[in-house]
Design an enzyme around this catalytic site. Structure first.
Site, PDB file in Angstrom:
ATOM      1  N   ARG A 349       0.632  -1.587  -0.147  1.00  0.00           N
ATOM      2  CA  ARG A 349       0.142  -0.437  -0.061  1.00  0.00           C
ATOM      3  C   ARG A 349       0.956   1.332   0.394  1.00  0.00           C
ATOM      4  O   ARG A 349       1.147   1.909   0.932  1.00  0.00           O
ATOM      5  CB  ARG A 349      -0.707  -0.113   1.398  1.00  0.00           C
ATOM      6  CG  ARG A 349      -0.972   1.259   1.224  1.00  0.00           C
ATOM      7  CD  ARG A 349      -2.866   1.033   2.558  1.00  0.00           C
ATOM      8  NE  ARG A 349      -3.087   2.484   3.384  1.00  0.00           N
ATOM      9  CZ  ARG A 349      -3.031   3.067   4.186  1.00  0.00           C
ATOM     10  NH1 ARG A 349      -1.615   3.071   4.600  1.00  0.00           N
ATOM     11  NH2 ARG A 349      -3.459   4.043   3.860  1.00  0.00           N
ATOM     12  N   ARG A 355      -1.969  13.574   4.536  1.00  0.00           N
ATOM     13  CA  ARG A 355      -1.470  14.699   6.196  1.00  0.00           C
ATOM     14  C   ARG A 355      -0.362  14.040   6.972  1.00  0.00           C
ATOM     15  O   ARG A 355       0.579  14.910   6.665  1.00  0.00           O
ATOM     16  CB  ARG A 355      -2.720  13.943   7.067  1.00  0.00           C
ATOM     17  CG  ARG A 355      -2.110  12.735   7.649  1.00  0.00           C
ATOM     18  CD  ARG A 355      -3.019  13.075   9.528  1.00  0.00           C
ATOM     19  NE  ARG A 355      -4.868  12.744   9.236  1.00  0.00           N
ATOM     20  CZ  ARG A 355      -5.283  11.152   9.027  1.00  0.00           C
ATOM     21  NH1 ARG A 355      -4.773  10.351   8.873  1.00  0.00           N
ATOM     22  NH2 ARG A 355      -6.384  11.592   8.429  1.00  0.00           N
ATOM     23  N   ASP A 504      -7.163   8.662  12.810  1.00  0.00           N
ATOM     24  CA  ASP A 504      -7.927   7.888  12.031  1.00  0.00           C
ATOM     25  C   ASP A 504      -8.857   7.420  12.361  1.00  0.00           C
ATOM     26  O   ASP A 504      -9.452   6.419  11.633  1.00  0.00           O
ATOM     27  CB  ASP A 504      -6.863   6.921  11.558  1.00  0.00           C
ATOM     28  CG  ASP A 504      -5.416   6.928  10.492  1.00  0.00           C
ATOM     29  OD1 ASP A 504      -5.762   8.196   9.598  1.00  0.00           O
ATOM     30  OD2 ASP A 504      -4.805   6.249  10.328  1.00  0.00           O
TER      31      ASP A 504
HETATM   32  C1  NOJ Z   1      -1.141   6.787  11.504  1.00  0.00           C
HETATM   33  C2  NOJ Z   1      -1.310   7.329   9.938  1.00  0.00           C
HETATM   34  O1  NOJ Z   1      -0.326   7.347   9.566  1.00  0.00           O
HETATM   35  C3  NOJ Z   1      -1.354   8.985  10.673  1.00  0.00           C
HETATM   36  O2  NOJ Z   1      -1.589   9.467   9.690  1.00  0.00           O
HETATM   37  C4  NOJ Z   1      -2.431   8.893  11.570  1.00  0.00           C
HETATM   38  O3  NOJ Z   1      -2.415  10.367  11.814  1.00  0.00           O
HETATM   39  C5  NOJ Z   1      -2.189   8.857  12.968  1.00  0.00           C
HETATM   40  N1  NOJ Z   1      -2.069   7.001  12.177  1.00  0.00           N
HETATM   41  C6  NOJ Z   1      -2.814   8.624  14.095  1.00  0.00           C
HETATM   42  O4  NOJ Z   1      -4.703   7.903  13.579  1.00  0.00           O
END
Ligand code: NOJ
Length: 815
Positions: A349, A355, A504
């Site tokens: 993936r 973000r 997430d």
């Molecule tokens: C890992 C993810 O890659 C990231 O984008 C996210 O902000 C964090 N987990 C927290 O959920």
């Protein structure tokens, strides 16, 4: 319990007790080729994309752990005894063998002392060529002459990870191998130009079958593993090769060493045909391998130049070690290889997470301005005209489609608008907001003002055929992002949570997220500062900022701390009468860090963070953990207590709390939080931590979990970037503005002084901060090369100095 130490001089982490409880990893390569390797040479190599361009194979989540790898076997041809230069895969008893692994900056050295032979295998990728170099040294420390055989071993992969792992009816018949002139070549026959090579020099060999194996199963033998390959046991290869099957890189070399004598062998693993391998061999193996030494020195220098951009000397050894070397290194590796190559993310993936990449790009603008800029431009092209970013995308989608001719199954799929521009339902509420501070910080760091007016397409206006489409300036892209968050609000006027925000697992949909509103406010303050500096009309956004701040105070301050949000049915999350998830990190830290909270509410909010979320291993994400599934709140309620987003010590937001405490002027509290998470401080607690002490991990099990304190998922996490940013810009307080360097520290009261050497826009600033009255924050006086400099509420403001100049700055803290 300790397994190693930080070698400050060589900037290496040295594992001298090799049987660490889990894999301790490192990354090699700084451009297009990358290797992920552990302390026992397990791991894999890829070119550009771990999903579409794997070179060597890895069996993820396997038993024995982390195999195969890039191994060198040594066999005593008189006794038949054999071992590897890395402890695994042969795994000699540590009573008779001494193994050390040195993780350096983009290289790994495996050292072994066994049976009177000292051996060393260094793995690295030169700056100039996509080829993995295995630099092998052997020395006879015994008193008798020794006859040895040396065998290389790596298992080739099909380029596309899916085909390599799933589609065996295809993959087992589509790659072939051959040997000629000391070079193994694998041909990925289904691809137009899919070739890999392995070659080397040093020792003795000839072209007969005893000196090579291209077939994995011939080298290893049936009912055996990498621990006891039949070829090594016998002492010679079988000269195997075939069209179809599983292929490996085994060359055998023999070596005779008189007592005290030493020798060197070099192996080369790369992409391309036999001819390419020949060229690389000619380049790196001539003149006693002097080109290998030159390439290694260049790699060392590459990192030295980066590291020299900011060096600190404080009373805190751990902070010095982490900031001067390891935290910057981790942040850089994240920018280079994003999240998708590790032993956890095994390359199925890939692409850029909007973000994560936006945040990563902000952290290394001083040490890697080119990469920061190119990541930012990739993200600008991944933005939609609606103002949200594509959550996960490949930058290649927004490059002009070349006529590919033959369409191989392993080529990165092209851009398909209807598939990838998914619409707001699937958008994450925070993704694009992170890009605004990244752009502004990049401009502050570089002085590259004209960047704001460069034009880029949007994801939904891009035409892959022409490579063009409707374009707007960077400044206009930023407006669309801010307008999106202004538009997408819920009944309280707070930003909608949509698919997720930074968390997430908080899936609020049409419900509202406090964190996003605070982030909106933070992005607005950055945009307004840039707009003012450029003399643009930004009235609309100044009004927007006033409105957002007002809503945040009115709707999100709950009398004790800041509410985390509202579900789509209007239920508040993270309020004093919540049964679960009462106090959250994200809303409280961002209320303060964004500047939206009043000082009084900010202090109370961060006191709640300290009271409810602090543990000796760092701050938990929320308290109490969720235990009842509640789909209006999100997936977080279906995660085990104390793991990941459900009240684990999630590392990434911890530095937000350090920064927030410095906004409040509480340097001791900031340091208390810094120390709790700091991997360096856990170097002697590996029985608890398990993971490597030179890297931040994605999370540490929280106090609700039976493995409280155990850290998981090293290296690939935005925690390092944020740790670096919060420590250097907020705690040590050195941050560039558009035309001045601000020095505004917030430190523990016990620190008498500290020094920082900072390179900014090609001038050197040697900064000494003195703290005669033992306070945390407040600049009383500042001198630049002996002359007074303006100091205000914002700290000292040192004007940009001439490129090439070296400047002495003294800052005195006081009220
Ligand atoms: C890992 C993810 O890659 C990231 O984008 C996210 O902000 C964090 N987990 C927290 O959920």
């Amino acid at each position: 319990m300790k397994y190693g130490y930080f070698d400050q001089k060589n900037r290496e982490y040295v594992i001298d007790k090799i049987d660490v409880p889990v894999s301790w990893t490192n990354y090699i390569g700084v451009n297009d080729m990358c290797g992920v390797l552990n302390h026992t040479a397990g791991g894999y190599l890829f070119y550009k994309s771990p999903e579409y361009h794997r070179i060597t194979r890895f069996r993820p989540n396997g038993v024995p752990m982390d195999r195969p790898g890039h191994y060198v076997y040594v066999r005593d041809d008189e006794t038949g005894d054999y071992w590897t230069l890395s402890w695994q895969p042969v795994g000699k008893s540590l009573d008779s063998a001494k193994y050390v692994c040195r993780h350096g900056l983009s290289y790994v050295k495996y050292q072994c002392e066994y049976s009177g032979i000292f051996g060393e295998q260094t793995l690295f990728i030169p700056l100039d060529d996509p080829v993995e170099i295995w630099d092998v040294a052997l020395r006879n420390d015994s008193s008798s002459k020794r006859k040895l055989s040396v065998f290389s071993y790596a298992e080739f992969s099909y380029h596309h990870i899916m085909i390599d792992n799933q589609n065996f009816q295809m993959s087992l018949y589509c790659a072939g191998s051959s040997y000629k002139d000391g070079i193994i070549e694998t041909d990925l026959f289904y691809e137009a130009e899919g070739y890999q090579y392995f070659t080397g020099d040093g020792g003795s060999s000839d072209n007969s079958e005893k000196y090579f194996d291209c077939l994995r199963d011939e080298f290893i033998g049936p009912y055996r593993t990498e621990t006891n390959p039949i070829a090594v046991e016998k002492g010679f290869c079988s000269g195997s090769f075939e069209l179809g099957g599983n292929h490996c890189a085994t060359l055998r070399k023999t070596v005779e060493l008189e007592p005290g004598a030493q020798t060197r062998l070099v192996f080369l693993l790369g992409e391309g045909k036999r001819e390419d391998g020949k060229k690389m061999r000619a380049k790196y193996c001539m003149s006693n391998f002097s080109a290998v030494d030159t390439a290694f020195a260049a790699l060392k220098n590459f990192w030295k130049e980066k590291i020299d951009k900011l060096q600190i000397s404080t009373p805190h050894d751990g902070m010095n070690t982490m900031i001067n070397t390891w935290t910057l290194y981790q942040a850089e590796i994240n920018v280079m290889f994003s999240r998708f190559a590790s032993f956890i993310e095994v390359g199925g993936r890939t692409g850029l997470g909007y973000r994560d990449t936006s945040q990563d790009a902000m952290m290394v603008s001083h040490s890697n301005p080119k990469k920061s800029r190119s990541r930012i431009t990739e993200l600008l092209k991944g933005l939609t005209t609606d103002g949200y970013g594509l959550h996960l995308f490949s930058p290649e989608w927004f490059e002009k489609k070349e006529n590919a001719g033959f369409k191989s199954p392993t080529v990165v799929p092209g851009f398909n608008k209807s598939q990838y521009v998914h619409g707001i339902k699937d958008a994450c509420a925070d993704d694009a907001l992170w890009l605004i501070p990244s752009i502004v910080e990049y401009i502050r760091e570089s002085g590259d003002i004209s960047f704001a007016d460069e034009k880029y397409t949007y994801a939904d206006t891009f035409d892959p055929e022409t490579g063009g489409g409707m374009e707007e300036s960077v400044f206009d892209h930023m407006k669309r992002i801010l307008d999106f968050s202004d538009r997408e609000i819920g009944p309280h006027g707070v930003c909608k949570g949509l698919r997720a925000d930074w968390n997430d697992c908080l899936n609020l949909g049409g419900g509202e997220s406090a964190m996003v509103s605070f982030l909106h406010y933070w992005a607005l303050t950055h945009f307004i500062a840039l707009g003012k500096y450029l003399g643009r009309d930004i009235k609309k956004y100044e009004d927007m900022a006033v409105k957002v701040k007002k809503i945040c105070e009115k709707e999100l301050w709950n009398g004790s701390w800041y509410t985390r949000g509202f579900t789509s049915s209007g239920r508040a999350i993270g309020v004093p009468d919540s049964k679960e998830g009462r106090v959250h990190m994200e809303s409280n830290t961002w209320a303060v860090l964004s500047g939206a909270a009043s000082p009084e509410h900010g202090k109370a909010a961060m006191d709640a963070v300290d009271q409810f979320l602090y543990t000796p291993y760092g701050l938990r994400l929320c308290d109490p953990a969720f235990s009842e599934p509640d789909d209006e709140v999100g997936f977080v309620t279906r995660v085990y207590k104390g793991l990941k987003e459900n009240a684990a010590i999630f590392s990434h937001p911890n530095p937000w709390a350090w920064a927030a405490e410095t906004v409040l002027g509480r340097g001791d509290r900031a340091m208390k939080f810094y120390d709790a998470l700091c991997p360096y401080n856990q170097n002697d607690k590996i029985e608890v931590r398990k993971a490597e002490p030179y890297m931040y991990c994605q999370f540490v099990c929280g106090s609700d979990h039976s493995a409280f304190g155990r850290a998981h998922h090293p290296f690939m996490t935005g925690s390092a970037g944020w740790a670096y940013f919060a420590a250097t810009r907020f705690m040590l307080g050195i941050r560039p503005d558009f035309d001045s360097l601000i020095v505004d520290p917030c430190i523990p009261v016990s620190w008498p002084s500290f020094n920082v050497r900072r390179v900014w826009r090609d001038a050197v600033y040697n900064i000494t901060v003195e703290n005669p009255s033992g306070i945390s924050k407040g600049v009383k006086e500042c001198k630049l090369n002996g002359k007074n400099v303006t100091c205000g509420k914002e700290g000292a403001q040192i004007p940009v100095q001439k490129a090439g100049s070296e400047n002495a700055i003294t800052v005195v803290l006081g009220t």
